[in-house]
Design a protein around this motif. Structure first.
Motif, PDB file in Angstrom:
ATOM      1  N   HIS A  56      -2.752 -12.449   8.015  1.00 39.80           N
ATOM      2  CA  HIS A  56      -3.138 -11.221   8.768  1.00 39.80           C
ATOM      3  C   HIS A  56      -4.340 -11.492   9.517  1.00 39.80           C
ATOM      4  O   HIS A  56      -4.777 -10.837  10.310  1.00 39.80           O
ATOM      5  CB  HIS A  56      -3.066 -10.037   8.134  1.00 39.80           C
ATOM      6  N   ARG A  57      -5.298 -12.383   9.007  1.00 41.93           N
ATOM      7  CA  ARG A  57      -6.659 -12.722   9.625  1.00 41.93           C
ATOM      8  C   ARG A  57      -6.240 -13.284  11.191  1.00 41.93           C
ATOM      9  O   ARG A  57      -7.078 -13.055  11.951  1.00 41.93           O
ATOM     10  CB  ARG A  57      -7.313 -13.666   8.555  1.00 41.93           C
ATOM     11  N   ASN A  58      -5.178 -13.724  11.177  1.00 43.40           N
ATOM     12  CA  ASN A  58      -4.859 -14.433  12.712  1.00 43.40           C
ATOM     13  C   ASN A  58      -4.497 -13.378  13.670  1.00 43.40           C
ATOM     14  O   ASN A  58      -4.549 -13.547  14.684  1.00 43.40           O
ATOM     15  CB  ASN A  58      -3.736 -15.398  12.506  1.00 43.40           C
ATOM     16  N   LEU A  84      -8.290 -22.575  16.537  1.00 45.16           N
ATOM     17  CA  LEU A  84      -8.822 -21.255  16.116  1.00 45.16           C
ATOM     18  C   LEU A  84      -9.980 -21.661  15.231  1.00 45.16           C
ATOM     19  O   LEU A  84     -11.144 -21.186  15.375  1.00 45.16           O
ATOM     20  CB  LEU A  84      -7.881 -20.801  15.164  1.00 45.16           C
ATOM     21  N   GLY A  85     -10.109 -22.845  14.519  1.00 43.10           N
ATOM     22  CA  GLY A  85     -11.477 -23.082  13.831  1.00 43.10           C
ATOM     23  C   GLY A  85     -12.648 -23.614  14.817  1.00 43.10           C
ATOM     24  O   GLY A  85     -13.785 -23.049  14.840  1.00 43.10           O
ATOM     25  N   ASP A  86     -12.240 -24.003  15.988  1.00 45.68           N
ATOM     26  CA  ASP A  86     -13.244 -24.433  17.068  1.00 45.68           C
ATOM     27  C   ASP A  86     -13.661 -23.125  17.817  1.00 45.68           C
ATOM     28  O   ASP A  86     -14.790 -23.015  17.935  1.00 45.68           O
ATOM     29  CB  ASP A  86     -12.541 -25.447  18.071  1.00 45.68           C
ATOM     30  N   GLY A  89     -14.207 -20.023  14.364  1.00 45.91           N
ATOM     31  CA  GLY A  89     -14.846 -20.502  13.174  1.00 45.91           C
ATOM     32  C   GLY A  89     -14.016 -20.234  11.805  1.00 45.91           C
ATOM     33  O   GLY A  89     -14.336 -20.415  10.788  1.00 45.91           O
ATOM     34  N   TYR A  90     -12.854 -19.680  12.045  1.00 44.68           N
ATOM     35  CA  TYR A  90     -11.955 -19.626  10.716  1.00 44.68           C
ATOM     36  C   TYR A  90     -10.448 -20.900  10.949  1.00 44.68           C
ATOM     37  O   TYR A  90      -9.869 -20.706  12.002  1.00 44.68           O
ATOM     38  CB  TYR A  90     -11.305 -18.248  10.749  1.00 44.68           C
ATOM     39  N   ARG A  91     -10.458 -21.718  10.345  1.00 52.35           N
ATOM     40  CA  ARG A  91      -9.458 -22.728  10.535  1.00 52.35           C
ATOM     41  C   ARG A  91      -8.326 -22.394   9.245  1.00 52.35           C
ATOM     42  O   ARG A  91      -8.539 -22.975   8.192  1.00 52.35           O
ATOM     43  CB  ARG A  91     -10.005 -24.221  10.197  1.00 52.35           C
ATOM     44  N   PRO A  92      -7.307 -21.785   9.607  1.00 51.02           N
ATOM     45  CA  PRO A  92      -6.116 -21.690   8.722  1.00 51.02           C
ATOM     46  C   PRO A  92      -5.502 -22.742   8.434  1.00 51.02           C
ATOM     47  O   PRO A  92      -5.568 -23.913   9.042  1.00 51.02           O
ATOM     48  CB  PRO A  92      -5.405 -20.695   9.421  1.00 51.02           C
ATOM     49  N   LEU A  93      -4.629 -22.881   7.305  1.00 50.08           N
ATOM     50  CA  LEU A  93      -3.869 -23.855   6.941  1.00 50.08           C
ATOM     51  C   LEU A  93      -2.712 -23.732   7.993  1.00 50.08           C
ATOM     52  O   LEU A  93      -2.431 -22.711   8.531  1.00 50.08           O
ATOM     53  CB  LEU A  93      -3.215 -23.856   5.642  1.00 50.08           C
ATOM     54  N   ILE A  96       0.090 -21.038   7.386  1.00 46.99           N
ATOM     55  CA  ILE A  96      -0.667 -19.658   7.541  1.00 46.99           C
ATOM     56  C   ILE A  96      -0.399 -19.290   9.255  1.00 46.99           C
ATOM     57  O   ILE A  96       0.130 -18.245   9.289  1.00 46.99           O
ATOM     58  CB  ILE A  96      -2.059 -19.547   7.234  1.00 46.99           C
ATOM     59  N   VAL A  97      -0.550 -20.318   9.922  1.00 50.31           N
ATOM     60  CA  VAL A  97      -0.116 -20.241  11.320  1.00 50.31           C
ATOM     61  C   VAL A  97       1.209 -20.129  11.582  1.00 50.31           C
ATOM     62  O   VAL A  97       2.009 -19.124  12.441  1.00 50.31           O
ATOM     63  CB  VAL A  97      -0.602 -21.449  12.290  1.00 50.31           C
ATOM     64  N   CYS A  98       2.166 -20.640  10.750  1.00 46.77           N
ATOM     65  CA  CYS A  98       3.492 -20.652  10.717  1.00 46.77           C
ATOM     66  C   CYS A  98       3.975 -19.187  10.357  1.00 46.77           C
ATOM     67  O   CYS A  98       4.835 -18.645  11.090  1.00 46.77           O
ATOM     68  CB  CYS A  98       4.246 -21.556   9.737  1.00 46.77           C
ATOM     69  N   ARG A  99       3.439 -18.544   9.366  1.00 44.17           N
ATOM     70  CA  ARG A  99       3.506 -17.150   8.890  1.00 44.17           C
ATOM     71  C   ARG A  99       3.214 -16.250   9.890  1.00 44.17           C
ATOM     72  O   ARG A  99       3.984 -15.185  10.111  1.00 44.17           O
ATOM     73  CB  ARG A  99       3.001 -17.004   7.492  1.00 44.17           C
ATOM     74  N   PHE A 100       2.114 -16.476  10.727  1.00 44.47           N
ATOM     75  CA  PHE A 100       1.716 -15.615  11.629  1.00 44.47           C
ATOM     76  C   PHE A 100       3.028 -15.657  12.773  1.00 44.47           C
ATOM     77  O   PHE A 100       3.297 -14.693  13.393  1.00 44.47           O
ATOM     78  CB  PHE A 100       0.384 -15.973  12.183  1.00 44.47           C
TER      79      PHE A 100
END
Length: 123
Positions: A56-58, A84-86, A89-93, A96-100
């Motif tokens: 949900h952070r995404n 997203l990391g660049d 500053g939050y780089r999910p696995l 996590i992106v797949c769930r998003f």
């Protein structure tokens, strides 16, 4: 919940955690944990279990992610995570992106373009 309340009440009446646990047929560690929970939190309610909390952070970056996908539809999950990391500053696995994407109904299957069969190649 009723059993938890009876164990805690027995301890508050003067029994030790181990004695109360033996009396009610529960593990001593459970009785100790329940009494600690009441002392620390004031409630015997169990914590919420399981569930997906990180994807949900995404959601805060929804427009940014969808913009990247519109710009370059063949981005991999790892590439989206790296961007997203660049960017924020939050780089999910990648999972996590797949769930998003699943939560927002985005299907992203990569398909190879099929070349038409050439009639001149027949044996």
């Amino acid at each position: 919940m009723d059993l938890r309340q009876r164990v805690v009440a027995a301890v508050e009446e003067g029994a030790s955690c181990r004695a109360a646990a033996k009396r009610f047929g529960v593990g001593a560690s459970s009785a100790i944990r329940w009494v600690s929970r009441v002392n620390a939190r004031g409630t015997l309610e169990a914590d919420k279990r399981g569930g997906n909390v990180r994807s949900h952070r995404n959601d805060a970056h929804l427009e940014l992610i969808f913009g990247w996908i519109a710009e370059k539809p063949d981005l991999t999950l790892a590439e989206v995570a790296e961007r997203l990391g660049d960017a924020v500053g939050y780089r999910p696995l990648p999972s996590i992106v797949c769930r998003f994407f699943k939560r927002h109904g985005v299907t992203r299957k990569k398909r190879l373009l099929m070349l038409p069969i050439q009639e001149s190649m027949e044996p």
